[in-house]
Design an enzyme around this catalytic site. Sequence first.
Site, short mmCIF file in Angstrom:
data_model
loop_
_atom_site.label_atom_id
_atom_site.label_comp_id
_atom_site.label_asym_id
_atom_site.label_seq_id
_atom_site.Cartn_x
_atom_site.Cartn_y
_atom_site.Cartn_z
CB ALA A 17 -0.94 0.00 1.21
N GLY A 42 1.29 3.13 -5.89
CA GLY A 42 0.54 2.48 -6.96
C GLY A 42 -0.86 2.06 -6.60
CG ASP A 74 10.21 -8.13 2.88
OD1 ASP A 74 9.62 -8.61 1.88
OD2 ASP A 74 11.45 -7.99 2.93
CE1 TYR A 111 3.85 -9.42 -12.60
CE2 TYR A 111 3.22 -9.33 -14.92
CZ TYR A 111 3.00 -8.98 -13.60
OH TYR A 111 1.91 -8.19 -13.27
CG PHE A 129 4.16 -2.90 -13.26
CD1 PHE A 129 4.00 -4.03 -12.48
CD2 PHE A 129 4.36 -3.06 -14.63
CE1 PHE A 129 4.04 -5.30 -13.04
CE2 PHE A 129 4.40 -4.32 -15.20
CZ PHE A 129 4.24 -5.44 -14.41
#
Length: 258
Positions: A12, A15, A58, A151, A189
């Site tokens: 948070a 983005g 994390d 990805y 991103f």
Amino acid sequence: MTQALTVFVTGASAGFGKAIAKKLVKEGHHVIASGRRTERLNELHHELGDALLPLSLDMQDIKTIRDLPSSLPEKWQDIDVLINNAGLALGMDPAQNADPDEWETMITTNISGLVEITRAFLPTMIKRNTGYIMSIGSTAGTYPYKGGNVYGATKAFVSQFMQNLRTDLLGTKIRVTNIEPGLCGGSEFSQVRLKDNEKANAVYQGTQPLTPNDIAETIAWLLKLPAHMNVNRMELMPVCQASGGLAVHRKLSRRENQ
């Protein structure tokens, strides 16, 4: 107004996650905003007030994730909505040239962290027989492209995991949705992926991509739907994008190459 919910948002600090946190607080919900960049989360708390709880987390720290439900302040422990937003892409090299350390980072964050935090909050949701789990997937989990390799595979995993999760939860009132955006600008991103601002900006040149606010609006809308209605998956694209169909590499004759 929609009933106030306690929402946990991962990733948070920027983005999508930041836009989601801001939108949901403005909608009257209480948001736990987690991420690695504590300073940014504290700034968000200063902006939005005590309806937002900043939490340093994390997504590669599995032990901390497993301990989360009992480590949260008591009044924040009953999570109504979990939004699995944290994730990243690293690199665009073909598989044979890719950095395996970057692959491992994507797998640990996009897959391991997501499934661990989902598992951490499921028991209390099931006990209360209420809850909503959303994940931010990607069209990359459906449509392959050059350099998408690991990805795209992580996002395909997320899609399948969410479908199976919905099946496991059949008979409960817990809802499950995978949100799959396509081209989306206004976040970090591409900068994170390409490590080059000029190349990152070129990704969106001449387009009107989706924005983090579009994703936040989508999530706010989902939360307003009737409790008996489950949206299994949502694929979102800007009108400037479409799935491109199959590609074919053709070896040209010497004359055509001239």
